[in-house]
Design an enzyme around this catalytic site. Structure first.
Site, mmCIF file in Angstrom:
data_model
loop_
_atom_site.group_PDB
_atom_site.id
_atom_site.type_symbol
_atom_site.label_atom_id
_atom_site.label_comp_id
_atom_site.label_asym_id
_atom_site.label_seq_id
_atom_site.Cartn_x
_atom_site.Cartn_y
_atom_site.Cartn_z
ATOM 1 N N THR A 124 -5.909 -7.446 -6.991
ATOM 2 C CA THR A 124 -7.140 -8.250 -7.127
ATOM 3 C C THR A 124 -7.618 -8.863 -5.809
ATOM 4 O O THR A 124 -8.575 -9.641 -5.806
ATOM 5 C CB THR A 124 -6.976 -9.379 -8.170
ATOM 6 O OG1 THR A 124 -6.031 -10.346 -7.690
ATOM 7 C CG2 THR A 124 -6.525 -8.827 -9.508
ATOM 8 N N VAL B 101 -0.923 -10.432 0.789
ATOM 9 C CA VAL B 101 0.432 -10.831 0.406
ATOM 10 C C VAL B 101 1.483 -9.932 1.076
ATOM 11 O O VAL B 101 2.572 -10.385 1.432
ATOM 12 C CB VAL B 101 0.561 -10.871 -1.142
ATOM 13 C CG1 VAL B 101 0.525 -9.501 -1.771
ATOM 14 C CG2 VAL B 101 1.811 -11.631 -1.545
ATOM 15 N N ASP B 102 1.130 -8.670 1.293
ATOM 16 C CA ASP B 102 2.021 -7.706 1.957
ATOM 17 C C ASP B 102 2.374 -8.197 3.371
ATOM 18 O O ASP B 102 3.551 -8.254 3.754
ATOM 19 C CB ASP B 102 1.279 -6.359 2.022
ATOM 20 C CG ASP B 102 2.186 -5.184 2.344
ATOM 21 O OD1 ASP B 102 3.397 -5.387 2.483
ATOM 22 O OD2 ASP B 102 1.652 -4.061 2.456
ATOM 23 N N VAL C 288 -7.781 -7.358 -1.666
ATOM 24 C CA VAL C 288 -8.506 -6.322 -0.930
ATOM 25 C C VAL C 288 -8.815 -5.106 -1.820
ATOM 26 O O VAL C 288 -9.844 -4.447 -1.651
ATOM 27 C CB VAL C 288 -7.686 -5.884 0.309
ATOM 28 C CG1 VAL C 288 -8.315 -4.694 1.008
ATOM 29 C CG2 VAL C 288 -7.558 -7.044 1.281
ATOM 30 N N ASN D 217 0.872 -1.182 0.000
ATOM 31 C CA ASN D 217 0.000 0.000 0.000
ATOM 32 C C ASN D 217 0.906 1.228 0.000
ATOM 33 O O ASN D 217 2.131 1.094 0.094
ATOM 34 C CB ASN D 217 -0.975 -0.016 1.184
ATOM 35 C CG ASN D 217 -0.257 -0.108 2.512
ATOM 36 O OD1 ASN D 217 0.672 0.652 2.775
ATOM 37 N ND2 ASN D 217 -0.657 -1.047 3.349
HETATM 38 P P1 ADP Z 1 -4.180 -5.929 -3.046
HETATM 39 O O1 ADP Z 1 -4.354 -5.052 -1.835
HETATM 40 O O2 ADP Z 1 -3.188 -5.374 -4.048
HETATM 41 O O3 ADP Z 1 -5.479 -6.322 -3.658
HETATM 42 P P2 ADP Z 1 -3.917 -8.521 -1.647
HETATM 43 O O4 ADP Z 1 -2.735 -8.992 -0.878
HETATM 44 O O5 ADP Z 1 -5.181 -8.278 -0.916
HETATM 45 O O6 ADP Z 1 -3.420 -7.229 -2.477
HETATM 46 O O7 ADP Z 1 -4.218 -9.574 -2.803
HETATM 47 C C1 ADP Z 1 -3.456 -9.701 -3.981
HETATM 48 C C2 ADP Z 1 -3.380 -11.172 -4.367
HETATM 49 O O8 ADP Z 1 -2.356 -11.810 -3.600
HETATM 50 C C3 ADP Z 1 -4.655 -12.001 -4.114
HETATM 51 O O9 ADP Z 1 -4.868 -12.850 -5.238
HETATM 52 C C4 ADP Z 1 -4.290 -12.819 -2.878
HETATM 53 O O10 ADP Z 1 -4.995 -14.068 -2.857
HETATM 54 C C5 ADP Z 1 -2.820 -13.065 -3.158
HETATM 55 N N1 ADP Z 1 -1.966 -13.531 -2.040
HETATM 56 C C6 ADP Z 1 -2.152 -13.474 -0.710
HETATM 57 N N2 ADP Z 1 -1.120 -14.042 -0.055
HETATM 58 C C7 ADP Z 1 -0.243 -14.485 -1.008
HETATM 59 C C8 ADP Z 1 1.008 -15.172 -0.993
HETATM 60 N N3 ADP Z 1 1.600 -15.525 0.144
HETATM 61 N N4 ADP Z 1 1.609 -15.466 -2.201
HETATM 62 C C9 ADP Z 1 1.030 -15.097 -3.372
HETATM 63 N N5 ADP Z 1 -0.141 -14.450 -3.445
HETATM 64 C C10 ADP Z 1 -0.773 -14.155 -2.282
#
Ligand code: ADP
Length: 167
Positions: free
Chosen positions: A118, A33-34, A120, A24
């Site tokens: 894709t 993922v963050d 949050v 973010n």
């Molecule tokens: P954003 O805020 O950019 O939408 P999110 O983290 O909410 O980011 O989601 C982005 C994508 O990352 C989603 O498809 C989520 O399922 C995926 N994600 C979450 N954890 C992991 C991980 N450890 N490795 C790869 N992808 C992940």
């Protein structure tokens, strides 16, 4: 020309020269993922990110990989989906393009991306996958060092959407 791969998995486990974090604009961690990347990299990543004082949407910043198998982490805030009339498509393309540019400048041959925006941020999945793959393909035409880009998809639905775009 380099190649594009689509796999299902956890990006924190991927041994690429650089992995990309769907961050973010504070760059100070969050959910999804963050959060997973910050937990796996360890607390020193916060110190490295703090120095940037944030990052505008679509731009990218690079740090070391700390406890991750990747050498570098490239942090890019993708756009929050506001219905499609707020420059979301261009900002998402910028996130991919600017991340790849940084990877190339840091002599990374292999780069792994999660599906930016894709989760949050609610960007429609098929539309995001099309923009991601188009932008990566275009970048690979003129890349100096980057020669393999992997989309690391966390679930089956995401995997199917990106898989469909690479053929
Ligand atoms: P954003 O805020 O950019 O939408 P999110 O983290 O909410 O980011 O989601 C982005 C994508 O990352 C989603 O498809 C989520 O399922 C995926 N994600 C979450 N954890 C992991 C991980 N450890 N490795 C790869 N992808 C992940």
């Amino acid at each position: 020309m380099g190649q594009i791969k689509v796999i299902k998995g956890d990006i924190t486990k991927v041994k690429a020269d650089a992995i990309v974090n769907a961050a973010n604009t504070t760059l100070m961690g969050g959910g999804g993922v963050d959060g997973a990347i910050h937990r796996a990299a360890g607390p020193a990543l916060y110190g490295a990110c703090e120095k940037f004082h944030g990052c505008p949407t679509g731009e990218a910043r690079i740090t070391g990989g700390f406890n991750l198998p990747a050498k570098f982490i490239i942090h890019t805030p993708g756009p929050v989906w506001h219905g499609g009339n707020s420059n979301e498509d261009q900002l998402l393309a910028n996130s991919y393009h600017n991340s790849l540019t940084l990877a190339d400048q840091h002599l990374c041959e292999t780069v792994a991306f999660p599906s930016i925006s894709t989760g949050v941020y609610a960007f429609p999945l098929e539309r995001a996958a099309e923009i991601a793959i188009k932008t990566i393909k275009k970048f690979l035409l003129t890349a100096q060092i980057v020669n393999e880009v992997t989309m690391v998809c966390f679930d089956e639905k995401t995997f199917a959407a990106y898989q469909q775009q690479i053929y």
